[in-house]
Structures are given as C-alpha cells and as structure tokens.
Design an enzyme around this catalytic site. Structure first.
Site, PDB file in Angstrom:
ATOM      1  CE  LYS A   9       0.863   1.315   4.501  1.00 25.42           C
ATOM      2  NZ  LYS A   9       1.755   2.436   4.811  1.00 25.42           N
ATOM      3  N   PRO A  28       9.779  -4.301  -0.574  1.00 20.31           N
ATOM      4  CG  PRO A  28      10.880  -2.457  -1.481  1.00 20.31           C
ATOM      5  CD  PRO A  28       9.617  -3.272  -1.603  1.00 20.31           C
ATOM      6  CB  ALA A  41      10.156  -0.083   2.708  1.00 22.50           C
ATOM      7  N   GLY A  42       7.678   1.314   4.848  1.00 20.78           N
ATOM      8  CA  GLY A  42       6.500   2.190   4.777  1.00 20.78           C
ATOM      9  C   GLY A  42       5.464   1.699   3.787  1.00 20.78           C
ATOM     10  CG  LEU A  43       6.483   0.303   0.508  1.00 18.90           C
ATOM     11  CD1 LEU A  43       7.430  -0.397  -0.459  1.00 18.90           C
ATOM     12  CD2 LEU A  43       5.686   1.381  -0.226  1.00 18.90           C
ATOM     13  CB  ALA A  44       1.667  -1.992   5.002  1.00 20.23           C
ATOM     14  N   GLY A  99       4.769  -6.562   5.528  1.00 17.63           N
ATOM     15  CA  GLY A  99       4.557  -7.549   6.595  1.00 17.63           C
ATOM     16  C   GLY A  99       3.104  -7.605   7.030  1.00 17.63           C
ATOM     17  CB  SER A 100       0.590  -4.936   7.655  1.00 12.12           C
ATOM     18  OG  SER A 100       1.275  -4.342   8.728  1.00 12.12           O
ATOM     19  CG  ASP A 104      -0.375  -0.006   8.331  1.00 11.82           C
ATOM     20  OD1 ASP A 104      -1.278   0.828   8.524  1.00 11.82           O
ATOM     21  OD2 ASP A 104       0.789   0.291   8.025  1.00 11.82           O
TER      22      ASP A 104
HETATM   23  O1  C5P Z   1       0.388  -1.364  14.954  1.00 14.41           O
HETATM   24  P1  C5P Z   1       1.798  -1.541  14.507  1.00 14.41           P
HETATM   25  O2  C5P Z   1       2.430  -2.759  15.113  1.00 14.41           O
HETATM   26  O3  C5P Z   1       1.966  -1.481  13.035  1.00 14.41           O
HETATM   27  O4  C5P Z   1       2.570  -0.269  15.088  1.00 14.41           O
HETATM   28  C1  C5P Z   1       3.953  -0.229  15.269  1.00 14.41           C
HETATM   29  C2  C5P Z   1       4.295   0.931  16.213  1.00 14.41           C
HETATM   30  O5  C5P Z   1       4.022   2.176  15.566  1.00 14.41           O
HETATM   31  C3  C5P Z   1       3.450   0.956  17.471  1.00 14.41           C
HETATM   32  O6  C5P Z   1       4.052   0.212  18.491  1.00 14.41           O
HETATM   33  C4  C5P Z   1       3.429   2.435  17.827  1.00 14.41           C
HETATM   34  O7  C5P Z   1       4.607   2.805  18.496  1.00 14.41           O
HETATM   35  C5  C5P Z   1       3.441   3.114  16.473  1.00 14.41           C
HETATM   36  N1  C5P Z   1       2.101   3.492  15.996  1.00 14.41           N
HETATM   37  C6  C5P Z   1       1.476   4.598  16.543  1.00 14.41           C
HETATM   38  N2  C5P Z   1       0.225   4.967  16.100  1.00 14.41           N
HETATM   39  C7  C5P Z   1      -0.381   4.264  15.115  1.00 14.41           C
HETATM   40  C8  C5P Z   1       0.246   3.154  14.531  1.00 14.41           C
HETATM   41  C9  C5P Z   1       1.500   2.797  14.990  1.00 14.41           C
HETATM   42  O8  C5P Z   1       2.015   5.274  17.434  1.00 14.41           O
HETATM   43  N3  C5P Z   1      -1.579   4.657  14.695  1.00 14.41           N
END
Ligand code: C5P
Length: 285
Positions: free
Chosen positions: A11, A95, A98-101, A103-104, A137
């Site tokens: 994404k 990648p 990388a901000g592309l999610a 793993g999610s 994500d």
């Molecule tokens: O939910 P996820 O595991 O992807 O988030 C990784 C880290 O990013 C969280 O532990 C948190 O520190 C931060 N995060 C946040 N606010 C969000 C999503 C992620 O602060 N809405």
C-alpha cells in the site's frame, strides 16, 4: 484442499494525518490507503507435523515467531484448537520495513487464507478483529478495495468506491525504518491543522491529477527527515525528473511520485538517479 496461493500487495498512503496522541500510546490517524501493483506471493501448505514453519526467499525476513505471519497463524491455531502443521512460503518482492506495509499485508493474506484452508467460517468482521489485534495496518488488506479511508490507529477501514487509477514511481532507499522510531520522533503540532483527507478526496474522485499531486501529504515527514535529512534529495530528484507530486509513504523511507500516465511514470524512472536500485513503476491495484 491442501495448499493455497494468494497475492499479498503493498500500500501507499496518499494522505497521512496524525490527529492526536492517544492514552494507549498509539496515534489517532486519518489516512487514505491505496493498494498498489507490487505484491508478495504467499503459499500456505497443510503439514502432517504439528509445527508452523516459514520459508522465504529474502534473507532479512525472520522465519521464526517474531514474523507477523507466524503470529497470525498461531492466533488462529490456538483459538480454533488446530493441531496440524502449516508451512508458510513467502516470495518477497515488497521492500521490508519501508513504509509499504508488506509484513502487514502478508499477515492479512495468512488470516484470510487460513480462514479458507482450515474452513474456520470467520465472517469479515471477525477477521478484521483478529487483524486489529495483530497490528494497525493489517485490516485494510482484508478489504477488496483499491482505496480506503483509515481512522483510529489505521485499523478502522471505510472502503472508497472510486474508479481512479493512478500511476507512480516508487523509490525505496535500502534503509530500514521502524514505525515505532518514527512515531517516537514525531512532534505533534495540533494548531491550524488542516483536514488533508477531505482536501484530497474530491481530486482523487475526479481524477484531477494536478490538484491531487498538490494535495499529497504525510505528517510523519518531519520525523522521517529528522532521522535522514538527506532523503529530501529523493523528493527533489523525482520532481526534477518530471513528477507532478511526491510524498513519503507511511513511516518511510519509501517515496512515491505521482505521474500522469504509465508512459509518464516510465519517463520519470528513466531520468531518475541511477544510484538508487529499488525504483518501481507501479499503479493502483
Ligand atoms: O500497529 P503496529 O504494530 O503497526 O505499530 C507499530 C508501532 O508504531 C506501534 O508500536 C506504535 O509505536 C506506532 N504506531 C502509533 N500509532 C499508530 C500506529 C503505529 O504510534 N496509529
């Protein structure tokens, strides 16, 4: 059915507004997700042993319990008392960190895939609850939609029925950025906050590329640049190569350009700095 192969796309965030810090430590977001044509491929295979194993062609992807796909499979196996084994093979094209999610997206593919393979009968809302327990994500990828509004931590999804197809050049420097580090560096400035989602949406709906280009935004950019000020160079070089708009995706370091067509995207890539090796021409999926 003994095996199942599914695509697991990446994404971009066309807008990422950080609205507030929440008492639980997460941040309240308003974001526009775009599903893109850069995908991993996941194959789930039932096994006669009682182990969950992960195999992957990418050396940086963990193959143990720290991988989100392992956590997703374990969660369902525990809740449904599934004792048979499972192999999860990931062909990685997205990648990592990388901000592309990526793993999610893989975790969402495993949740939805196991719902079929193990015949769990989970309804979409129930799958979404599992997704939200695993990360912010993941839920977006359970919806078969090109674009969606994400709120809450990013896990509350409202699909957007839009016909627009976008073309991009995506540049991913070979540097991993951890989402948590970027949010920690964020300095929330809530005064004069614009609603960037509602500014962008009409342009996206109409396919007004020039105005859309001007409306791309990411509140995490200052935090990303505080870690790597030199990455502003990528935005500048993409604009020099003819991009009509540029923006970081998620918590970076990926930067994407908006192009007016596939041809335009190919021309931007051809003119972009050859020292970058992860440069993709992609479109809305
Ligand atoms: O939910 P996820 O595991 O992807 O988030 C990784 C880290 O990013 C969280 O532990 C948190 O520190 C931060 N995060 C946040 N606010 C969000 C999503 C992620 O602060 N809405």
């Amino acid at each position: 059915m003994d095996r199942l192969t599914v695509q697991s796309p990446a994404k971009l965030n066309l807008v990422l507004d950080v609205v507030a810090k929440r008492p639980d430590g997460f941040h309240e977001l308003r974001t526009i997700f775009e599903r893109i044509s850069l995908s991993d491929q996941i194959t789930l295979r039932r096994k006669n042993n009682n182990k969950i194993t992960i195999t992957c062609n990418h050396p940086q992807v963990p193959t143990g319990p720290s991988n989100l796909v392992y956590k997703a499979a374990k969660l369902l196996a525990n809740d449904f008392s599934i004792t048979e084994g499972l192999d999860i093979n990931i062909i990685k094209n997205i990648p990592v960190a990388a901000g592309l999610a990526g793993g999610s997206s893989n975790a969402a593919a495993v949740l939805a895939g196991l719902n079929r393979l193990w015949r769990l009968g989970l309804r979409p809302q129930e799958l979404a609850e599992y997704a939200a327990r695993l990360g912010s994500d993941i839920t977006f990828f359970l919806y078969n939609t090109s674009f969606a509004l994400g709120t809450g931590r990013g896990e509350l999804i409202q699909p957007l029925a839009l016909k627009t197809k976008l073309w991009h050049v995506l540049v991913t420097p070979r540097v991993k950025m951890l989402t948590q580090d970027i949010f920690t560096r964020l300095k929330l400035n809530l005064t004069n906050k614009k609603d960037n989602v509602n500014i962008l949406l009409p342009f996206l709906r109409k396919g007004d590329m020039l105005r859309l280009a001007g409306a791309l935004s990411n509140d995490l950019e200052p935090a990303i640049l505080s870690l790597r000020p030199d990455f502003i160079y990528i935005k500048k070089k993409l604009l020099d190569a003819g991009a009509i708009g540029v923006c970081f995706s998620g918590s970076g370091p990926s930067v994407f350009a908006l192009a007016e067509s596939q041809k335009h995207a190919l021309s931007i890539r051809a003119q972009f700095d050859k020292r970058f090796t992860q440069v993709f021409v992609i479109s809305t999926l």
